[in-house]
Design an enzyme around this catalytic site. Structure first.
Site: not given
Ligand code: UD1
Length: 431
Positions: A22-23, A95, A119, A124-125, A127, A315, A337, A407
């Site tokens: 999926k990812n 998301r 969520c 999950r920002p 930024d 995950d 994470i 999902r």
């Molecule tokens: C992706 C995966 C999800 C997996 C996660 C961590 C997809 C579609 N989803 O989610 O299944 O659980 O990686 O392996 O691939 N963060 C910030 N600011 C940002 C972005 C992230 O603070 O701009 C933080 C997040 O809140 C979290 C951490 O960084 O605590 C990692 O998040 P991230 O790797 O971005 O997760 P996703 O890409 O949303």
């Protein structure tokens, strides 16, 4: 709302095939926005998130052709994108819609994407995605729940992002993917440091390269992307889902069964396999795409800390917790994470598990005899953890809110039934 009814206690035996990741499929479909040519994405898992992504692309006026919905092959062509927008109605259900931001900015220099919001598992920002795009010359404002981004410019280079030196403050998977896609069509070179090294990122790089992108550094935390003016069409087969494969590894182990898991890449499962070995599970790599897992008389507690790849995936944490309830001794599970990813623990405790949670640490003491009851799924992977707990519990477990599992797991009920699980989907219309 559908529910799953599980009668636990059956050892799983036989063979099960893993679907596409999926990812990986999500960014691959979003990458189709980067070109006017036709892009074919194959091995897409038949799960709800990919149907949502196809709706999102169609909303932007991309032509999405499939034999049937859900499909495993998608043909996408976006000669013109008329709506550079990801609307709230779609983003709120997925998301990963944020993955359209990079391609839209790269192709059109303008995008309006609903802010994903938090969520169940954390705030999950996004930024870091936005800061990186700003470094590439985007002007970004958030207004009424939407990210409004545009590139100012004039002349022939107008509306084109510019390469930049970006250092992510923390590792973000979809952030890395967004910047890879944005930088592929930017003017000049982008260097991205502290990039995610997940296999799904590497898979996206392979696809972008086939489209004409110039990227090096795959599998490392420093990626260099030399922007090109245009990308072209391609066909891409996404990699197998390592989280689905890991879930089946735990299913075989927790039920004391004997499962052959086909269509997987053992190399992507290193941390999970090492941890299961430590817990006493017998795992054999049969060949490059097949793993055999056999249950053992006695599972042993082993501590786990979730990390970015190649560490133990967040995950897989809920599924591992289900296993830990059956292991002798204490297992300390540390989630680094996401800040709130233990919602499944309280449901497992209602089934008889001995778990104490303090902040980002859960201590699981086992083995505990779980007994079936009604439990609520809170997110995608938590649902998988509860299914695993249900497979080993005595009596009936009824799992509510399984729309979460739909999902991301293709045909989970059918696949588990085929290897001997007593599980059925209970349709509850109108609730
Ligand atoms: C992706 C995966 C999800 C997996 C996660 C961590 C997809 C579609 N989803 O989610 O299944 O659980 O990686 O392996 O691939 N963060 C910030 N600011 C940002 C972005 C992230 O603070 O701009 C933080 C997040 O809140 C979290 C951490 O960084 O605590 C990692 O998040 P991230 O790797 O971005 O997760 P996703 O890409 O949303």
């Amino acid at each position: 709302m559908d529910k799953f009814l599980i009668n636990g206690g059956k050892a799983l035996r036989g063979a099960v095939a893993v679907s596409g990741a999926k990812n990986s499929a999500l960014p691959a479909m979003a990458a189709a926005l980067l070109t006017a040519d036709k892009v074919v994405v194959r091995n897409v898992p038949k799960v709800r998130d990919l149907v949502t992504m196809s709706k999102l692309l169609a909303f932007m006026d991309a032509k999405v052709s499939v034999a049937a919905v859900p499909a495993s092959d998608y043909e996408i062509q976006a000669p013109k994108l008329n709506h550079a927008e990801a609307p709230y109605e779609l983003v709120k259900t997925m998301r990963a819609s944020i993955l359209t931001l990079g391609p839209l900015m790269a192709r059109l220099g303008i995008a309006r994407v609903s802010l994903p919001g938090g969520c169940a598992i954390g705030a999950r920002p996004v930024d870091l995605h936005l800061k990186a795009l700003e470094q590439m010359g985007a002007e970004i404002a958030t207004s009424r729940g939407y990210i409004e981004a545009k590139v100012h410019g004039n002349g022939s280079q107008g509306r084109r992002l510019k390469g930049a030196h970006i250092v992510f403050e923390r590792i973000t998977v979809t952030g890395t993917e967004n910047i890879l896609m944005a930088a592929s069509l930017a003017e000049g070179e982008t260097v991205l440091e502290n990039a995610a090294r997940e296999p799904e990122v590497t898979d996206l790089i392979a696809m972008l390269r086939k489209m004409g992108a110039q990227i090096c550094g795959d599998g490392t935390s420093t990626l260099r992307i030399r922007g090109v003016k245009e990308l072209h069409g391609t066909e891409h087969t996404v990699i197998p889902d390592r989280i689905e494969a890991g879930t089946f590894l735990v299913a075989g182990a927790i039920t004391g069964g004997d499962l052959k898991i086909h269509n997987c890449i053992a190399a992507h499962l290193g941390a999970v396999i090492a941890k299961l070995h430590q817990a006493g599970v017998q795992i054999d790599i049969v060949d490059a795409t097949t793993i055999r897992v056999r249950g053992t008389e006695k599972l042993l507690g082993a501590d786990v800390t979730t990390e970015e790849y190649p560490g133990f995936a967040t995950d897989m944490q809920a599924q591992y917790m289900a296993l830990a309830t059956q292991a002798e001794g204490a297992s300390v599970i540390t989630e680094t994470i996401f800040e709130n990813r233990f919602l499944h623990a309280s449901e497992m405790m209602r089934m008889g598990a001995n778990i104490s949670v303090e902040g980002r640490r859960a201590v699981v003491r086992g083995p505990a005899q779980l007994s079936g009851t009604t439990v609520q799924a809170s997110d995608l992977r938590a649902s998988a953890g509860l299914v695993l707990a249900g497979l080993v519990a005595s009596g009936e477990t009824l799992i509510d809110r399984v729309y979460h599992i739909d999902r991301g797991y293709e045909g989970i009920v059918e696949k588990l039934r085929a290897v001997g699980a007593d599980i059925e989907r209970v349709h509850a219309p109108g609730t």
